[in-house]
Motif scaffolding. Sequence first.
Motif, PDB file in Angstrom:
ATOM      1  N   SER A   1       4.162   3.576   6.266  1.00  0.00           N
ATOM      2  CA  SER A   1       3.791   2.677   5.189  1.00  0.00           C
ATOM      3  C   SER A   1       3.132   3.484   4.093  1.00  0.00           C
ATOM      4  O   SER A   1       2.294   4.339   4.361  1.00  0.00           O
ATOM      5  N   GLY A   2       3.519   3.224   2.876  1.00  0.00           N
ATOM      6  CA  GLY A   2       2.896   3.901   1.750  1.00  0.00           C
ATOM      7  C   GLY A   2       1.502   3.371   1.462  1.00  0.00           C
ATOM      8  O   GLY A   2       0.805   3.896   0.617  1.00  0.00           O
TER       9      GLY A   2
ATOM     10  N   VAL B   1       7.846   2.429   3.294  1.00  0.00           N
ATOM     11  CA  VAL B   1       8.386   3.747   2.979  1.00  0.00           C
ATOM     12  C   VAL B   1       7.818   4.742   3.979  1.00  0.00           C
ATOM     13  O   VAL B   1       6.775   4.497   4.586  1.00  0.00           O
ATOM     14  N   ILE B   2       8.496   5.837   4.161  1.00  0.00           N
ATOM     15  CA  ILE B   2       7.947   6.916   4.976  1.00  0.00           C
ATOM     16  C   ILE B   2       7.187   7.839   4.043  1.00  0.00           C
ATOM     17  O   ILE B   2       7.745   8.353   3.068  1.00  0.00           O
ATOM     18  N   ALA B   3       5.917   8.011   4.322  1.00  0.00           N
ATOM     19  CA  ALA B   3       5.077   8.910   3.536  1.00  0.00           C
ATOM     20  C   ALA B   3       4.719  10.100   4.405  1.00  0.00           C
ATOM     21  O   ALA B   3       4.489   9.948   5.600  1.00  0.00           O
ATOM     22  N   ILE B   4       4.688  11.290   3.821  1.00  0.00           N
ATOM     23  CA  ILE B   4       4.352  12.504   4.571  1.00  0.00           C
ATOM     24  C   ILE B   4       3.165  13.176   3.893  1.00  0.00           C
ATOM     25  O   ILE B   4       3.190  13.476   2.704  1.00  0.00           O
ATOM     26  N   LEU B   5       2.121  13.403   4.680  1.00  0.00           N
ATOM     27  CA  LEU B   5       0.942  14.124   4.207  1.00  0.00           C
ATOM     28  C   LEU B   5       0.973  15.514   4.828  1.00  0.00           C
ATOM     29  O   LEU B   5       1.074  15.640   6.058  1.00  0.00           O
TER      30      LEU B   5
ATOM     31  N   VAL C   1       9.660   7.962  13.378  1.00  0.00           N
ATOM     32  CA  VAL C   1       9.031   7.240  12.281  1.00  0.00           C
ATOM     33  C   VAL C   1      10.169   6.673  11.436  1.00  0.00           C
ATOM     34  O   VAL C   1      11.049   7.398  10.994  1.00  0.00           O
ATOM     35  N   LYS C   2      10.159   5.339  11.247  1.00  0.00           N
ATOM     36  CA  LYS C   2      11.268   4.670  10.563  1.00  0.00           C
ATOM     37  C   LYS C   2      10.770   3.886   9.363  1.00  0.00           C
ATOM     38  O   LYS C   2       9.667   3.367   9.359  1.00  0.00           O
TER      39      LYS C   2
END
Length: 109
Positions: A60-61, A43-47, A36-37
């Motif tokens: 993507s945010g 932006v890199i979003a993490i859930l 994931v880039k």
Amino acid sequence: MLTRPQLADIFDRLGTPPAGQKLNANAREQVPVREVKSRVGQVIAILTSRKMRRGIQSESGHVEFTVTVSKEHTNDVLEYYAQPCELRFIIDAASYTSSLGSTFRDTRC
């Protein structure tokens, strides 16, 4: 996240062919299939997913993250994966790669 017996039951009920079952098994074991880039404007979003019991990254945010949150809170989605497999689509010389895959409740996909 489904157990293997639960997933096998769904495959049986839906009549999922062996190739589809293999694609799902590979996605479950090898996610993400690509890194994931963060690209320009993304932006890199993490859930942190309760449903999947792991962090789910999106690139993507906005769009991907919104879809991830939706999948997390929708009862019809049993499990979902970021970057589960590489499916290439070539449209007007541009290449696109699938980003999210899901297993839905009692639905043929």
